[in-house]
Design a protein around this motif. Sequence first.
Motif, PDB file in Angstrom:
ATOM      1  N   VAL A 115       0.830  -1.206   0.000  1.00 16.45           N
ATOM      2  CA  VAL A 115       0.000   0.000   0.000  1.00 16.45           C
ATOM      3  C   VAL A 115       0.865   1.258   0.000  1.00 16.45           C
ATOM      4  O   VAL A 115       1.991   1.252   0.498  1.00 16.45           O
ATOM      5  CB  VAL A 115      -0.951   0.034   1.222  1.00 16.45           C
ATOM      6  CG1 VAL A 115      -1.900  -1.147   1.199  1.00 16.45           C
ATOM      7  CG2 VAL A 115      -0.190   0.074   2.536  1.00 16.45           C
ATOM      8  N   LYS A 116       0.306   2.316  -0.584  1.00 14.83           N
ATOM      9  CA  LYS A 116       1.002   3.598  -0.532  1.00 14.83           C
ATOM     10  C   LYS A 116       0.017   4.707  -0.155  1.00 14.83           C
ATOM     11  O   LYS A 116      -1.211   4.532  -0.258  1.00 14.83           O
ATOM     12  CB  LYS A 116       1.706   3.893  -1.855  1.00 14.83           C
ATOM     13  CG  LYS A 116       0.824   3.872  -3.077  1.00 14.83           C
ATOM     14  CD  LYS A 116       1.682   4.110  -4.322  1.00 14.83           C
ATOM     15  CE  LYS A 116       0.827   4.354  -5.548  1.00 14.83           C
ATOM     16  NZ  LYS A 116      -0.058   3.222  -5.898  1.00 14.83           N
ATOM     17  N   ILE A 117       0.586   5.828   0.295  1.00 14.67           N
ATOM     18  CA  ILE A 117      -0.257   6.951   0.705  1.00 14.67           C
ATOM     19  C   ILE A 117      -1.108   7.383  -0.490  1.00 14.67           C
ATOM     20  O   ILE A 117      -0.611   7.485  -1.607  1.00 14.67           O
ATOM     21  CB  ILE A 117       0.618   8.107   1.234  1.00 14.67           C
ATOM     22  CG1 ILE A 117       1.265   7.679   2.567  1.00 14.67           C
ATOM     23  CG2 ILE A 117      -0.185   9.384   1.422  1.00 14.67           C
ATOM     24  CD1 ILE A 117       2.330   8.616   3.071  1.00 14.67           C
ATOM     25  N   GLY A 118      -2.385   7.609  -0.228  1.00 13.76           N
ATOM     26  CA  GLY A 118      -3.298   7.996  -1.298  1.00 13.76           C
ATOM     27  C   GLY A 118      -4.110   6.827  -1.823  1.00 13.76           C
ATOM     28  O   GLY A 118      -5.135   7.027  -2.478  1.00 13.76           O
ATOM     29  N   ASP A 119      -3.675   5.599  -1.536  1.00 12.41           N
ATOM     30  CA  ASP A 119      -4.454   4.426  -1.956  1.00 12.41           C
ATOM     31  C   ASP A 119      -5.797   4.410  -1.224  1.00 12.41           C
ATOM     32  O   ASP A 119      -5.896   4.837  -0.073  1.00 12.41           O
ATOM     33  CB  ASP A 119      -3.720   3.122  -1.589  1.00 12.41           C
ATOM     34  CG  ASP A 119      -2.598   2.787  -2.557  1.00 12.41           C
ATOM     35  OD1 ASP A 119      -2.424   3.536  -3.535  1.00 12.41           O
ATOM     36  OD2 ASP A 119      -1.902   1.785  -2.318  1.00 12.41           O
ATOM     37  N   THR A 120      -6.798   3.881  -1.902  1.00 11.59           N
ATOM     38  CA  THR A 120      -8.098   3.744  -1.252  1.00 11.59           C
ATOM     39  C   THR A 120      -8.315   2.283  -0.875  1.00 11.59           C
ATOM     40  O   THR A 120      -7.754   1.386  -1.491  1.00 11.59           O
ATOM     41  CB  THR A 120      -9.243   4.201  -2.182  1.00 11.59           C
ATOM     42  OG1 THR A 120      -9.132   3.485  -3.413  1.00 11.59           O
ATOM     43  CG2 THR A 120      -9.160   5.691  -2.452  1.00 11.59           C
ATOM     44  N   ILE A 121      -9.128   2.075   0.160  1.00  9.83           N
ATOM     45  CA  ILE A 121      -9.469   0.704   0.533  1.00  9.83           C
ATOM     46  C   ILE A 121     -10.733   0.321  -0.243  1.00  9.83           C
ATOM     47  O   ILE A 121     -11.461   1.201  -0.715  1.00  9.83           O
ATOM     48  CB  ILE A 121      -9.659   0.543   2.063  1.00  9.83           C
ATOM     49  CG1 ILE A 121     -10.902   1.276   2.568  1.00  9.83           C
ATOM     50  CG2 ILE A 121      -8.412   1.038   2.807  1.00  9.83           C
ATOM     51  CD1 ILE A 121     -11.270   0.924   4.011  1.00  9.83           C
ATOM     52  N   PRO A 122     -11.012  -0.973  -0.399  1.00  4.50           N
ATOM     53  CA  PRO A 122     -12.204  -1.350  -1.157  1.00  4.50           C
ATOM     54  C   PRO A 122     -13.470  -0.736  -0.536  1.00  4.50           C
ATOM     55  O   PRO A 122     -13.652  -0.773   0.677  1.00  4.50           O
ATOM     56  CB  PRO A 122     -12.225  -2.873  -1.054  1.00  4.50           C
ATOM     57  CG  PRO A 122     -10.811  -3.264  -0.753  1.00  4.50           C
ATOM     58  CD  PRO A 122     -10.248  -2.138   0.063  1.00  4.50           C
ATOM     59  N   THR A 123     -14.298  -0.152  -1.371  1.00  2.91           N
ATOM     60  CA  THR A 123     -15.548   0.458  -0.900  1.00  2.91           C
ATOM     61  C   THR A 123     -16.492  -0.640  -0.410  1.00  2.91           C
ATOM     62  O   THR A 123     -16.569  -1.701  -1.015  1.00  2.91           O
ATOM     63  CB  THR A 123     -16.189   1.227  -2.062  1.00  2.91           C
ATOM     64  OG1 THR A 123     -15.251   2.215  -2.486  1.00  2.91           O
ATOM     65  CG2 THR A 123     -17.463   1.916  -1.660  1.00  2.91           C
ATOM     66  N   TYR A 124     -17.173  -0.366   0.685  1.00  2.36           N
ATOM     67  CA  TYR A 124     -18.087  -1.346   1.275  1.00  2.36           C
ATOM     68  C   TYR A 124     -19.468  -0.711   1.350  1.00  2.36           C
ATOM     69  O   TYR A 124     -19.623   0.392   1.873  1.00  2.36           O
ATOM     70  CB  TYR A 124     -17.589  -1.713   2.676  1.00  2.36           C
ATOM     71  CG  TYR A 124     -18.462  -2.682   3.440  1.00  2.36           C
ATOM     72  CD1 TYR A 124     -18.176  -4.045   3.442  1.00  2.36           C
ATOM     73  CD2 TYR A 124     -19.549  -2.232   4.195  1.00  2.36           C
ATOM     74  CE1 TYR A 124     -18.966  -4.937   4.164  1.00  2.36           C
ATOM     75  CE2 TYR A 124     -20.345  -3.120   4.919  1.00  2.36           C
ATOM     76  CZ  TYR A 124     -20.043  -4.465   4.899  1.00  2.36           C
ATOM     77  OH  TYR A 124     -20.821  -5.349   5.611  1.00  2.36           O
ATOM     78  N   THR A 125     -20.471  -1.373   0.797  1.00  2.83           N
ATOM     79  CA  THR A 125     -21.829  -0.829   0.845  1.00  2.83           C
ATOM     80  C   THR A 125     -22.738  -1.770   1.623  1.00  2.83           C
ATOM     81  O   THR A 125     -22.752  -2.983   1.380  1.00  2.83           O
ATOM     82  CB  THR A 125     -22.376  -0.608  -0.576  1.00  2.83           C
ATOM     83  OG1 THR A 125     -21.521   0.349  -1.218  1.00  2.83           O
ATOM     84  CG2 THR A 125     -23.785  -0.056  -0.555  1.00  2.83           C
ATOM     85  N   SER A 126     -23.476  -1.205   2.574  1.00  2.79           N
ATOM     86  CA  SER A 126     -24.344  -2.015   3.436  1.00  2.79           C
ATOM     87  C   SER A 126     -25.663  -2.302   2.735  1.00  2.79           C
ATOM     88  O   SER A 126     -26.032  -1.653   1.761  1.00  2.79           O
ATOM     89  CB  SER A 126     -24.639  -1.262   4.738  1.00  2.79           C
ATOM     90  OG  SER A 126     -25.630  -0.259   4.529  1.00  2.79           O
ATOM     91  N   ALA A 127     -26.391  -3.236   3.301  1.00  4.72           N
ATOM     92  CA  ALA A 127     -27.800  -3.403   2.940  1.00  4.72           C
ATOM     93  C   ALA A 127     -28.545  -2.181   3.479  1.00  4.72           C
ATOM     94  O   ALA A 127     -28.042  -1.494   4.376  1.00  4.72           O
ATOM     95  CB  ALA A 127     -28.333  -4.671   3.605  1.00  4.72           C
ATOM     96  N   PRO A 128     -29.741  -1.865   2.933  1.00  2.60           N
ATOM     97  CA  PRO A 128     -30.513  -0.758   3.531  1.00  2.60           C
ATOM     98  C   PRO A 128     -30.879  -1.099   4.979  1.00  2.60           C
ATOM     99  O   PRO A 128     -31.370  -2.195   5.250  1.00  2.60           O
ATOM    100  CB  PRO A 128     -31.766  -0.674   2.658  1.00  2.60           C
ATOM    101  CG  PRO A 128     -31.590  -1.618   1.524  1.00  2.60           C
ATOM    102  CD  PRO A 128     -30.430  -2.503   1.812  1.00  2.60           C
TER     103      PRO A 128
END
Lengths: 149, 157
Positions: free
Chosen positions: A8-21
Motif C-alpha cells: 500500500v502507498k499513501i493515497g491508496d483507497t481501501i475497497p468500498t463497502y456498501t451495506s444493505a438498507p
Amino acid sequence: MAITYDDVKIGDTIPTYTSAPITRTHLVRYAGASGDFNPLHHDESFIKMIGMDNVIAHGILIMGIAGEAITSWIDQRNLRSFNARFLSMTEPADLNDMEHTTGRATITISGKIVKKYEENGEKRIKCDIVAKDALGSRKLAGFFIAALP
Amino acid sequence: MADRSKLGMEFPAYTMTVEKSKIAEFAVAVGLKDDKAQIDPIYYDEEAAKRAGYEGIPVPPTFMTSFFFWTGEGLMGIVKALGIDLSKLLHSEEEYEFLGNIYAGDVITRKMKVAEMFERGKRDRLGRFVDVTILETEIINQRGELVAKVRSTMMER
C-alpha cells in the motif's frame, strides 16, 4: 493473501463497502446485540415525545458497519485504533416506501491511506474513513490505524 | 444538563464473560445480516478462527460497546448517574485503542470513569451551549492485561 505494508502507498483507497438498507429490524437486532436500548432507536412514541420525525440508527452501528469494511480488507488483529465522529443521523428505510427511503438507509464506507510510519517496532498505516448514505449525506468521519506485516 | 460534580467519578468495576453466542449475534447485527450462516465463520466456529490464525473466536472491533451497556442498568443507568437528559443525548464520537486481543470465554473487567465534562464554547443553531461528557473505559482481561481503551464522547443537544 494478507495485505502487506509494501502493498500500500499513501493515497491508496481501501475497497468500498456498501451495506444493505438499514431497517428498523436491524436497529432492534443491534440494540439486543449491543445492549444499547436508547428508545431513540426503536420507540416511535419516544420519538414523538422529543419532537423528532423518525427513529434513527445508533451512531455506533454505523461505526460497526465501518468496522465490517475494515475487517473485510485487513485481518482485525492488525487493528491498533479506530475512531469515528458521528456527523448526521441515519433514518432507517420504510418498508412501505422502499423506493423513496432506501437511499437514506444505505451506507457506503470509503477510506484512504494518509500515513505510513513505524511505531512500537511495527509498520503502521493510518487510513481516514468516511461513511455516506446513497444520497451523499456524510454520517461519520474518522480513521483507523493498523499494523501491517 | 449533566451533573458537573460527577467529573472524575468512577463507575463500579464490572466483570463479565465474553459469551460465544453473543459474539455471533453482534457480528450478525453489524453485518446487517439475518443469520449467522451469512457472516464470517471466525465469529462462531472456533476451528475456522484457528485456521485463520486466531487463538480463539475473536470479537468484531466495535464489540467493545457491549461492555459499556451490560451493567449498571445499561445506558439508562449511566444517563441517570450523570444527570443527563436522555431526550437530549447524542453520541458524538467514539475511539478505541486496541492493545491486545479479546476472545470468546475471556473474562473481562470494565473500568469506566468520567474523564471530561465541559460546555463546548460554540453555541448551536438555537443559540444554546452544548454540554459534552467524555467517558474513558479500560478493558482488562482475566490475566490482568489491558486489552483495550475506549473513549466515548456524548453531547446534550
